[in-house]
Design an enzyme around this catalytic site. Sequence first.
Site, PDB file in Angstrom:
ATOM      1  N   HIS A  85       7.827 -26.517   0.388  1.00  0.00           N
ATOM      2  CA  HIS A  85       6.905 -27.743  -0.376  1.00  0.00           C
ATOM      3  C   HIS A  85       6.116 -26.991  -1.214  1.00  0.00           C
ATOM      4  O   HIS A  85       4.889 -27.686  -1.418  1.00  0.00           O
ATOM      5  CB  HIS A  85       6.553 -28.696   0.845  1.00  0.00           C
ATOM      6  CG  HIS A  85       7.625 -29.174   1.415  1.00  0.00           C
ATOM      7  ND1 HIS A  85       8.142 -30.501   1.084  1.00  0.00           N
ATOM      8  CD2 HIS A  85       8.132 -28.784   2.580  1.00  0.00           C
ATOM      9  CE1 HIS A  85       9.118 -30.996   2.009  1.00  0.00           C
ATOM     10  NE2 HIS A  85       9.282 -29.882   2.764  1.00  0.00           N
TER      11      HIS A  85
ATOM     12  N   GLU B 208       0.771  -1.085  -0.066  1.00  0.00           N
ATOM     13  CA  GLU B 208       0.121  -0.128   0.131  1.00  0.00           C
ATOM     14  C   GLU B 208       0.700   1.245  -0.030  1.00  0.00           C
ATOM     15  O   GLU B 208       0.608   2.315  -0.645  1.00  0.00           O
ATOM     16  CB  GLU B 208      -0.832   0.136   1.262  1.00  0.00           C
ATOM     17  CG  GLU B 208      -2.426   0.342   0.636  1.00  0.00           C
ATOM     18  CD  GLU B 208      -3.304   0.142   1.911  1.00  0.00           C
ATOM     19  OE1 GLU B 208      -4.587  -0.138   1.901  1.00  0.00           O
ATOM     20  OE2 GLU B 208      -2.991   0.142   2.973  1.00  0.00           O
TER      21      GLU B 208
ATOM     22  N   LYS C 142     -14.196   1.148  -3.497  1.00  0.00           N
ATOM     23  CA  LYS C 142     -15.067   1.219  -2.388  1.00  0.00           C
ATOM     24  C   LYS C 142     -16.223   2.002  -2.968  1.00  0.00           C
ATOM     25  O   LYS C 142     -17.283   1.598  -2.648  1.00  0.00           O
ATOM     26  CB  LYS C 142     -14.479   2.034  -1.347  1.00  0.00           C
ATOM     27  CG  LYS C 142     -13.401   1.598  -0.366  1.00  0.00           C
ATOM     28  CD  LYS C 142     -13.358   2.671   0.784  1.00  0.00           C
ATOM     29  CE  LYS C 142     -11.829   2.455   1.201  1.00  0.00           C
ATOM     30  NZ  LYS C 142     -11.225   3.519   2.004  1.00  0.00           N
TER      31      LYS C 142
END
Length: 470
Positions: free
Chosen positions: A323, A294, A437
């Site tokens: 793994h 951010e 948003k």
Amino acid sequence: MKQEIRLDVNHMMADFLGMQYGIDRGDVDAMSAHLKRAHAVVEANRGKGMHGWMDLPYNQEKIVEKINRVAADIRAKFDTFVVLGIGGSALGPAAVQQALNHLHYNDLPKEKRNGPRLYIEDNIDPERMAALLDVIDVSTTCFNVISKSGGTAETMSQYLIVLDALKKAVGDDYHSHIIATTSESRGHLIKLAQKENYETFFIPEGVGGRFSELCPVGLLAAAVCGIDIQGLLDGAKAMDERCKTDEVWDNPALLDAALMYIAMQDMGMNMSVMMPYADSLKLMADWYAQLWAESLGKNVTKKGMACNVGSTPIKTLGVTDQHSQLQLYTEGPYDKVITFLKVESFRAQTDIPHGCEEIPDVAFLGGKSHNQLIEAERMGTEYALYKSGRMSQTITLPCVNAYTVGQLLYFFELVTAYTGELLDIDTFNQPGVEESKVAAFAMLGRDTEKHNAKRDEMKTRPERKKDYIL
Ligand code: PA5
């Protein structure tokens, strides 16, 4: 003697990886003026604008007293503490709890815990809220609503749900079950807190969400769960002191910023893999991912020039992700810097008993310990990366305690701030999250000029083609 964390960048350098894949020391030295300028700008802004986080190790004596007092009260009255917050209001508290308390803290019997059970609710998945309410008793739970802006829809929707549940369970006493942590001067949460007379903590204006772990955002939950919050702040302060010099080879955060900058801008390393080799530090990778992404993912410089910079943080865990991801890291594109978090002394010793003598592949493990095995595997991974010409660096914590974790948090905050300066961007804003948003609330039917316009705009998007949906 206080325990210092250490940064080892050998495996970033051309001395190890050769000129094609490593960074030449001369390239760091050549940036000296650029680095000194970045350092000077960060220092000059200390405590100003959005650099309030740099003051936190120094200016919270009174707040720490209040936090410890309120925390003691919470421990005495409640058996569960729930943080309602998202992004910077949740990732720090979660990372610190994971680092400094028992790995199965909530499952321990009450007498073995340092405080109430802790839940950090940072999503609005309907199943998650329902699941939380299934396992807690709201009448013995304290809710810490954390939102600097005081208007974050996710957090405020959680608040409404909890408020309703509390009113049903405890009636008028709901006031004493809610603590607000928010801006002192703006937003809805402070107004609600004042109206409802909630216990309140303030997030200083100059402290952005992702830089807020060392203020009441993170310190309250930590203190409630018995964590030494002064130790965290002392660690941050010690790191700050180490980084006051603008000599790159003496300032670990500046050196790291320089190397990450060169790797990113000149060598195409557009991913930053955070790989703690300790479950206790697993959520540090989540916290770092937000801080790095951010802060540094920006499309304009401070002067408004188009830039599109940043590197994508990747959260992993050693040895588990050996793994899962390591194949890609050793043989895939040359686009990553891997940062190992190494713990020198774990808080437990797990010896591996002898056995299976007839199977040499298993028997050789007998008499060793998980402590040895995890570090051998980390070194093995470092070696494999080195052999395939991949950059890695190691941050060693002598042990995981409040003091070393405070150093680590502050170290990454400084690295991020310096790197943002080197990139000449605004490290502290996040304009890129706004569009999503507004679009979401427009679809929910919010009736404001902005949302109505967005709804209209969204209608101009091409129709989905059936051919592309299988
Ligand atoms: O780093 C940030 O500023 C954000 O991630 C915020 O922490 C997040 O959006 C939550 O904001 P608020 O604390 O205002 O609810």
